[in-house]
Structures are given as structure tokens and as C-alpha cells.
Design an enzyme around this catalytic site. Sequence first.
Site, PDB file in Angstrom:
ATOM      1  N   HIS A  30     -37.178  40.469 -13.062  1.00 41.19           N
ATOM      2  CA  HIS A  30     -36.273  40.772 -11.947  1.00 41.19           C
ATOM      3  C   HIS A  30     -35.737  42.196 -12.017  1.00 41.19           C
ATOM      4  O   HIS A  30     -34.747  42.505 -11.374  1.00 41.19           O
ATOM      5  CB  HIS A  30     -35.112  39.782 -11.934  1.00 41.19           C
ATOM      6  CG  HIS A  30     -35.540  38.357 -11.931  1.00 41.19           C
ATOM      7  ND1 HIS A  30     -36.313  37.827 -10.922  1.00 41.19           N
ATOM      8  CD2 HIS A  30     -35.344  37.347 -12.828  1.00 41.19           C
ATOM      9  CE1 HIS A  30     -36.553  36.545 -11.183  1.00 41.19           C
ATOM     10  NE2 HIS A  30     -35.984  36.242 -12.338  1.00 41.19           N
ATOM     11  N   HIS A  59     -38.083  33.090  -8.224  1.00 44.39           N
ATOM     12  CA  HIS A  59     -39.155  32.636  -9.115  1.00 44.39           C
ATOM     13  C   HIS A  59     -40.277  31.999  -8.302  1.00 44.39           C
ATOM     14  O   HIS A  59     -41.023  31.164  -8.798  1.00 44.39           O
ATOM     15  CB  HIS A  59     -38.627  31.625 -10.135  1.00 44.39           C
ATOM     16  CG  HIS A  59     -37.398  32.080 -10.852  1.00 44.39           C
ATOM     17  ND1 HIS A  59     -36.136  31.665 -10.497  1.00 44.39           N
ATOM     18  CD2 HIS A  59     -37.246  32.936 -11.892  1.00 44.39           C
ATOM     19  CE1 HIS A  59     -35.246  32.240 -11.294  1.00 44.39           C
ATOM     20  NE2 HIS A  59     -35.890  33.015 -12.143  1.00 44.39           N
TER      21      HIS A  59
END
EC number: 2.7.1.121
Length: 332
Positions: free
Chosen positions: A58, A220
Site C-alpha cells: 500500500h 486487497h
Amino acid sequence: MSDEKIINQPQDVVSEMLDGLTYAYGDLIEKVPDFEIIQRKSPKSGKVALVSGGGSGHKPAHAGFVGEGMLSAAVCGAIFTSPTPDQIYEAIKSADEGAGVLLIIKNYLGDVMNFEMAREMAEMEEIKVEQIIVDDDIAVENSLYTQGRRGVAGTVLVHKILGAAAHQEASLDEIKDLADKVVKNIKTIGLALSAATVPEVGKPGFVLDDNEIEYGVGIHSEPGYRREKMKTSYELATELVGKLKEEFKFEAGQKYGILVNGMGATPLMEQFIFMNDVAKLLTEENIEILFKKVGNYMTSIDMAGLSLTMIKLEDDQWLKNLNEDVKTISWG
């Protein structure tokens, strides 16, 4: 989109990434020996420490927000995998300056469980620890890895507001109270044009047809709430702003901040076009937008897409905290 990546071995991605990060920005951060933890390089100041983290993939979240005025440390798990309790415990011990530690946790089952276990371990060592769980994603109520709403890009605004409070020498109890109020006023929704490809898996997390988008996809690659043919930027903005309007129940004169966040593969050109459309829509609502930010702040490796975060500024101090200077790699 090509699945080719500039890496060596998939299993070494996180450690080599962090080594490169600390080599490039060694004036600001350092890696805790033997652990995938990034911490401030500045001397300890006796203030409350803020620790966050989660699975890698991320970037710049969360290591890019370590530094004076934001996080004290970031714990980096494997790609899309929660860090272990031992890792988090090590970060708490290393970050603690004697005034206590606040954990900022994104709402995923593994993250919540492991951070809470680490908190218990630290409290056994008489370290004062509080926590806040961020659940800003309004797209879906429950997901593959979540009970309740997911924690996504709004987490970065939590880092910033609480980081400024810690820098101003607020107590642990004061920062915890602030966190509870701030998190309730942050909401995010996103969309994807393509999925992320995890290096060790080697294929996208989901597949969209040509010229198709999905609203509400998680960071995700968790499923969203609707797929449809690609729309114009203005039409996409209309969808996301409309969902946020339902949540916030806009009223004329209310004060907000906004964050347009790229998911990893969407160019800044497109992000700014989208921001322009968001601005047009929000102007029609007669609400005040006092803080604006555009860029990649919480990505999903190479996912194409973006998210829109809004924070209702119920306290003028929150805006001051958002505008405070910091010494981090990625806040900008």
C-alpha cells in the site's frame, strides 16, 4: 496491464523495498534491526508515540508517513498480510518514549487481532497503550477480511491529525479522545479499473472485462458493490460523491476536507481531472471544502483506480492539524 515487475525474488520484495527506502531517506527514517519496522531517526522527545502498519503493498502507507508530525513507527507485514504480534510488539517497544503509545489500526480481522495481541504483550511490560480502529470505507459493510467496514485511505488523515496532536504534546488520553471523534467523521469510497497483482501470486486478484469498472473494491482486491461499463470522470465522480452525500447528509455551510487517492497505476493527470469533477459536484452542495489533497497515499500495488475520502471538519483544530508541517517522505 502487464504482470511483469521490477523485482528480484518475490519473497524478498518487502525486505528489499524497505532497505531501498531507508537508503534513500536515511536522514528521516531507519529500520529496526531484524524486523520489518520503519521508525523515526529523530531523537526521542518524550511525547506520545503513534504506531500503525499492516500488510505491505500500500506504499507509501504506512512507512512513508513515519516522521516528525506523523507516525513514530510503521510495521510492515508481507504483501497483503498482517504483521505478526511479535513485530508489532517490537514496534511499540521501540517507539515508546515514556508517554504511551497509540495504535492506529485499519479494520481487517488479522490486523485487529494481531495489534490487540501486541498491545496486551506491551501492557504486560507496563507500557501504556491505547488504540483506534479506522473503518472509513462505506462501500460494503462486511468483506473477505473484515467484520464491519474496511479501513482504507482515510487512515492517512488519521495519521496526520493525531500526529500533529502528539507533536503538540497532547497526552495519550487526549489523543485517544481525539481519535474517537475524528474516525467517526471520515468516510471513503473507491473504484477500480483493474486489480492488483501480488508478486508471489503472479496474477491479478480479479479480472474485469475490457472497458469495465467496479465500484467499492477494497485495497486487497476485495469485491465491491457493482460492475458496469466505463464511464466519464464526471459520471464516476457523481457516483462516489452521491454515496458520500448519503452518508454525511450534506447541509449548506458544513466544512469538509477531501482526499483523492490513487490506487497505484492511475496517473496524476487522471486524478486531477477527477478532482476537478468532484469540485464541481461539491460546489453545487454549498458546503465548504477547506482542505484538498491529491496523489498516491494508500495504494494497492498496481491497481488502476482511485478513492475519494471526505472528512467532516467538526473542529477548527482538525484543519490546523491537517495543515501542520511534517518531516516525512510522502505527505508532501
